[in-house]
Motif scaffolding. Structure first.
Motif, PDB file in Angstrom:
ATOM      1  N   LEU A 112       0.816  -1.209   0.000  1.00 21.67           N
ATOM      2  CA  LEU A 112       0.000   0.000   0.000  1.00 21.67           C
ATOM      3  C   LEU A 112       0.851   1.262   0.000  1.00 21.67           C
ATOM      4  N   LYS A 113       2.066   1.185   0.514  1.00 20.59           N
ATOM      5  CA  LYS A 113       2.934   2.358   0.562  1.00 20.59           C
ATOM      6  C   LYS A 113       3.897   2.424  -0.620  1.00 20.59           C
ATOM      7  N   ASP A 114       3.780   1.489  -1.559  1.00 21.46           N
ATOM      8  CA  ASP A 114       4.627   1.465  -2.754  1.00 21.46           C
ATOM      9  C   ASP A 114       3.787   1.919  -3.948  1.00 21.46           C
ATOM     10  N   GLU A 115       3.921   3.180  -4.337  1.00 21.72           N
ATOM     11  CA  GLU A 115       3.094   3.733  -5.403  1.00 21.72           C
ATOM     12  C   GLU A 115       3.341   3.050  -6.745  1.00 21.72           C
ATOM     13  N   GLU A 116       4.552   2.614  -6.974  1.00 19.48           N
ATOM     14  CA  GLU A 116       4.850   1.979  -8.255  1.00 19.48           C
ATOM     15  C   GLU A 116       4.074   0.669  -8.408  1.00 19.48           C
ATOM     16  N   SER A 117       3.976  -0.093  -7.336  1.00 23.14           N
ATOM     17  CA  SER A 117       3.211  -1.345  -7.410  1.00 23.14           C
ATOM     18  C   SER A 117       1.728  -1.060  -7.606  1.00 23.14           C
ATOM     19  N   LEU A 118       1.207  -0.009  -6.966  1.00 25.31           N
ATOM     20  CA  LEU A 118      -0.194   0.367  -7.166  1.00 25.31           C
ATOM     21  C   LEU A 118      -0.444   0.786  -8.614  1.00 25.31           C
ATOM     22  N   ARG A 119       0.528   1.507  -9.179  1.00 17.45           N
ATOM     23  CA  ARG A 119       0.377   1.963 -10.564  1.00 17.45           C
ATOM     24  C   ARG A 119       0.365   0.785 -11.529  1.00 17.45           C
ATOM     25  N   ALA A 145      -3.456   5.740   7.997  1.00 19.57           N
ATOM     26  CA  ALA A 145      -2.587   5.294   6.909  1.00 19.57           C
ATOM     27  C   ALA A 145      -3.336   4.418   5.914  1.00 19.57           C
ATOM     28  N   VAL A 146      -4.272   3.617   6.406  1.00 12.21           N
ATOM     29  CA  VAL A 146      -5.004   2.703   5.530  1.00 12.21           C
ATOM     30  C   VAL A 146      -6.245   3.367   4.954  1.00 12.21           C
ATOM     31  N   ASN A 147      -7.079   3.918   5.830  1.00 11.67           N
ATOM     32  CA  ASN A 147      -8.402   4.400   5.414  1.00 11.67           C
ATOM     33  C   ASN A 147      -8.389   5.780   4.780  1.00 11.67           C
ATOM     34  N   ASN A 148      -7.320   6.539   4.999  1.00 15.46           N
ATOM     35  CA  ASN A 148      -7.257   7.895   4.451  1.00 15.46           C
ATOM     36  C   ASN A 148      -6.113   8.039   3.453  1.00 15.46           C
ATOM     37  N   VAL A 149      -4.876   7.897   3.930  1.00 11.30           N
ATOM     38  CA  VAL A 149      -3.715   8.099   3.050  1.00 11.30           C
ATOM     39  C   VAL A 149      -3.691   7.067   1.928  1.00 11.30           C
ATOM     40  N   GLY A 150      -3.899   5.798   2.273  1.00 13.53           N
ATOM     41  CA  GLY A 150      -3.909   4.750   1.251  1.00 13.53           C
ATOM     42  C   GLY A 150      -5.025   4.946   0.243  1.00 13.53           C
ATOM     43  N   ALA A 151      -6.210   5.350   0.730  1.00 16.13           N
ATOM     44  CA  ALA A 151      -7.337   5.603  -0.178  1.00 16.13           C
ATOM     45  C   ALA A 151      -7.034   6.773  -1.107  1.00 16.13           C
ATOM     46  N   ARG A 152      -6.396   7.816  -0.588  1.00 16.61           N
ATOM     47  CA  ARG A 152      -6.020   8.961  -1.424  1.00 16.61           C
ATOM     48  C   ARG A 152      -5.030   8.542  -2.512  1.00 16.61           C
ATOM     49  N   ASP A 153      -4.028   7.739  -2.150  1.00 19.01           N
ATOM     50  CA  ASP A 153      -3.028   7.304  -3.128  1.00 19.01           C
ATOM     51  C   ASP A 153      -3.673   6.489  -4.250  1.00 19.01           C
ATOM     52  N   ILE A 154      -4.571   5.586  -3.890  1.00 10.50           N
ATOM     53  CA  ILE A 154      -5.229   4.758  -4.905  1.00 10.50           C
ATOM     54  C   ILE A 154      -6.077   5.627  -5.828  1.00 10.50           C
ATOM     55  N   ALA A 155      -6.816   6.579  -5.259  1.00 12.05           N
ATOM     56  CA  ALA A 155      -7.658   7.456  -6.077  1.00 12.05           C
ATOM     57  C   ALA A 155      -6.811   8.325  -7.013  1.00 12.05           C
ATOM     58  N   ILE A 157      -3.664   7.791  -8.144  1.00  5.81           N
ATOM     59  CA  ILE A 157      -2.996   7.001  -9.171  1.00  5.81           C
ATOM     60  C   ILE A 157      -4.005   6.486 -10.188  1.00  5.81           C
ATOM     61  N   ALA A 158      -5.210   6.155  -9.740  1.00  5.69           N
ATOM     62  CA  ALA A 158      -6.251   5.724 -10.671  1.00  5.69           C
ATOM     63  C   ALA A 158      -6.568   6.833 -11.673  1.00  5.69           C
ATOM     64  N   ARG A 159      -6.662   8.058 -11.185  1.00  2.00           N
ATOM     65  CA  ARG A 159      -6.927   9.193 -12.080  1.00  2.00           C
ATOM     66  C   ARG A 159      -5.767   9.395 -13.051  1.00  2.00           C
ATOM     67  N   GLU A 160      -4.543   9.279 -12.561  1.00  2.65           N
ATOM     68  CA  GLU A 160      -3.374   9.453 -13.422  1.00  2.65           C
ATOM     69  C   GLU A 160      -3.273   8.349 -14.474  1.00  2.65           C
ATOM     70  N   CYS A 161      -3.787   7.163 -14.162  1.00  2.00           N
ATOM     71  CA  CYS A 161      -3.735   6.045 -15.111  1.00  2.00           C
ATOM     72  C   CYS A 161      -4.892   6.077 -16.107  1.00  2.00           C
ATOM     73  N   GLY A 162      -5.782   7.044 -15.981  1.00  2.00           N
ATOM     74  CA  GLY A 162      -6.899   7.150 -16.903  1.00  2.00           C
ATOM     75  C   GLY A 162      -8.060   6.217 -16.589  1.00  2.00           C
ATOM     76  N   VAL A 163      -8.150   5.766 -15.353  1.00  2.00           N
ATOM     77  CA  VAL A 163      -9.260   4.901 -14.951  1.00  2.00           C
ATOM     78  C   VAL A 163     -10.571   5.678 -15.060  1.00  2.00           C
ATOM     79  N   GLU A 164     -11.588   5.035 -15.617  1.00  6.09           N
ATOM     80  CA  GLU A 164     -12.861   5.715 -15.850  1.00  6.09           C
ATOM     81  C   GLU A 164     -13.770   5.699 -14.624  1.00  6.09           C
ATOM     82  N   ARG A 165     -13.815   4.577 -13.896  1.00  9.10           N
ATOM     83  CA  ARG A 165     -14.721   4.451 -12.759  1.00  9.10           C
ATOM     84  C   ARG A 165     -13.951   3.977 -11.536  1.00  9.10           C
TER      85      ARG A 165
END
Length: 394
Positions: A112-119, A145-155, A157-165
Motif C-alpha cells: 500500500l505504501k509502494d506507489e509503483e506497485s499500485l500503478r 494510513a489505511v483508510n485515508n492516506v492509502g485511499a487517497r493514493d489509490i484514487a 494514481i487511478a486518475r493518473e492512469c486514466g481509470v474511468e470508474r
C-alpha cells in the motif's frame, strides 16, 4: 513477417536514401497501431457472460477479504477481467482464480505504501474497486494510513492512469465527530473513514462512494460475532443499555457485491455517495435475542460491561494476531445506523429485492447451536420468533 523496431535502423539504406527511412517510419507506425489495439479494453465486447469478455478490466483491491470474494465472484459472472492485487501470501487469494474463466483473473503483488506497485496494478484497467480497510491498528498501519492516506493514493494514481470508474468503500456513520459511547473522542476508525471520503473526492471527483452498514452473510463478522463465546462473558452478553438504544440496519453481502457491479454499469452513479443498508431496521437487543433463539438458548441476559469484561477487551485488543474484537469495535457496536437525508441507496441501483437477515442468520448460526450434533426431528423445535422491525427502507 519481420516488424522493424526503433533499434533496427541499421537495416535502412546505407546511402541514407529516403526509402530506408520510409521503411523504418512505416514500421514504427505499424508497431504503434498494434500496441494501441492490444489493450484489453479495446477488444470487442462479448455478451457479458462468464465465458466472454465484457470489456471491463477491474482492479479489485481487498479481494481476499470477506466482501472482496463476493465482489470478485459477481464481476467474474459478467465477463469482467479482474486484476487482484494482494499483499502477503499469494495463497490467500489463489482460490479466487476460479471466479472467472481461463485468463480472466490475474494476480499482482503490491504494498500500500509502494506507489509503483499500485500503478502497475491499475495501468491497464478502466475500473477500480477499493475495499482495503483495517479494523485495528498495527505498528506499520494506523487507521489513517489505511483508510485515508492509502485511499487517497489509490484514487490519485487511478486518475493518473486514466481509470474511468472508481468505487471506494467507506462506512455508514463515518463522521468528523462520531458519537461518543465509551471511548473519549469517539471512534478513530469512523473519523479516518470520513477523512478517506474527502480525500477520494478531492483526487477523483467522479468516484462512487459506498457507505455500508454491518454486513451479514457466510463467514461474516456480524451474526457470527455475536454468536461466538468470545463475545459473551459468563454466559451473558454485555451490552450498552441492553442494546435497546441502538438501531441497526444490516445488509446482505451478496446485495452489496451486486450493488458494486450495478454501480460500475450505471452512468448515473458517477460522483454519487450511497448509503448501503438492508431493507429493515432493528433494535440491536432484539437481534441478539433472535440470534440466541436460533442457537436454541431459552434466553440471554444483557448486562452492562463488567470490569472483567473490559479487561478481556483490552487483552484482546493487544493480541499478537488478528483480534476478535477491540475497544474500537465495542465503541462502534452501539452507534445507531443513521442514513443521510436524500442520499441514494441500493434501491437507486435497481435492487428492489434485498435479502432479510432472519433466514440467513438462522442458517449461519447452526454451528453455534446448543447440542448442535443432536439430530432433531422435523418440527421438534419451533421456528424462532422474528425480531420486531423498527422501520423499513421502502
Amino acid at each position: 513477417m519481420h516488424i522493424l523496431a526503433s533499434n533496427e535502423c541499421c537495416f535502412s539504406d546505407k546511402n541514407n536514401s529516403g526509402s530506408g527511412y520510409q521503411i523504418v517510419a512505416l514500421g514504427t507506425v505499424h508497431i504503434n497501431k498494434r500496441n494501441n489495439s492490444s489493450k484489453l479494453t479495446a477488444y470487442k465486447r462479448g455478451t457479458g457472460g462468464r465465458s466472454s469478455f465484457s470489456g471491463q478490466v477491474v482492479t479489485l483491491f481487498g479481494a481476499s477479504g470477506f466482501l472482496g470474494r463476493y465482489v470478485a465472484n459477481k464481476l467474474g459472472k459478467v465477463g469482467a477481467q479482474i486484476i487482484i492485487p494482494y499483499a502477503g501470501d499469494p495463497y490467500w487469494v489463489q482460490r479466487l482464480k476460479l471466479v472467472g474463466d481461463l485468463g480472466q483473473v490475474n494476480f499482482m503483488p503490491i504494498h500500500l505504501k509502494d506507489e509503483e506497485s499500485l500503478r502497475k496494478a491499475m495501468q491497464y484497467s478502466n475500473a477500480v474497486v477499493n475495499l482495503i480497510s483495517r479494523d485495528f491498528e498495527t505498528r506499520n498501519f494506523t487507521f489513517d494510513a489505511v483508510n485515508n492516506v492509502g485511499a487517497r493514493d489509490i484514487a490519485r494514481i487511478a486518475r493518473e492512469c486514466g481509470v474511468e470508474r472508481l468505487v471506494h468503500f467507506s462506512a455508514l456513520n463515518a463522521s468528523p465527530e462520531p458519537p461518543h459511547i465509551y471511548l473519549k473522542g469517539g471512534s478513530k476508525w469512523l473519523k479516518s473513514k470520513y477523512d478517506g471520503e474527502l480525500s477520494v473526492r478531492e483526487e477523483f471527483p467522479d468516484a462512487v462512494i459506498f457507505r455500508p452498514s454491518d454486513i451479514f452473510g457466510e463467514e461474516d463478522r456480524f451474526v457470527r460475532y455475536y454468536g461466538s463465546w468470545w463475545r459473551r462473558f459468563r454466559g451473558k452478553m454485555p451490552m450498552y443499555k441492553k442494546g435497546m438504544q441502538t438501531v441497526k440496519q444490516p445488509v446482505y453481502v451478496s446485495d452489496v457485491a451486486q450493488g458494486v457491479v450495478n454501480a460500475l454499469k450505471s452512468p448515473d452513479s458517477a460522483g454519487q455517495t450511497y448509503d448501503v443498508v438492508g431493507p429493515h431496521r432493528y433494535y440491536l437487543g432484539d437481534l441478539i435475542d433472535y440470534f440466541y433463539s436460533c442457537m436454541r438458548w431459552s434466553s440471554i441476559k444483557k448486562p452492562f460491561f463488567h470490569p472483567l469484561m473490559w479487561a478481556k477487551v483490552y487483552w484482546m485488543s493487544n493480541a499478537p494476531s488478528t483480534p476478535f474484537y477491540t475497544k474500537e469495535r465495542i465503541e462502534r457496536e452501539f452507534i445507531t445506523d443513521e442514513l443521510t437525508e436524500d442520499q441514494p441507496t441500493l434501491l437507486d441501483l435497481g435492487m428492489t429485492d434485498l435479502q432479510n437477515i432472519e433466514p440467513m442468520a438462522h442458517f449461519t448460526l447452526k454451528l453455534y447451536r446448543k447440542h448442535r450434533s443432536y439430530q432433531d426431528a422435523l418440527g421438534e423445535f419451533p421456528d424462532p420468533i422474528k425480531p420486531p422491525i423498527v422501520s423499513s427502507l421502502v
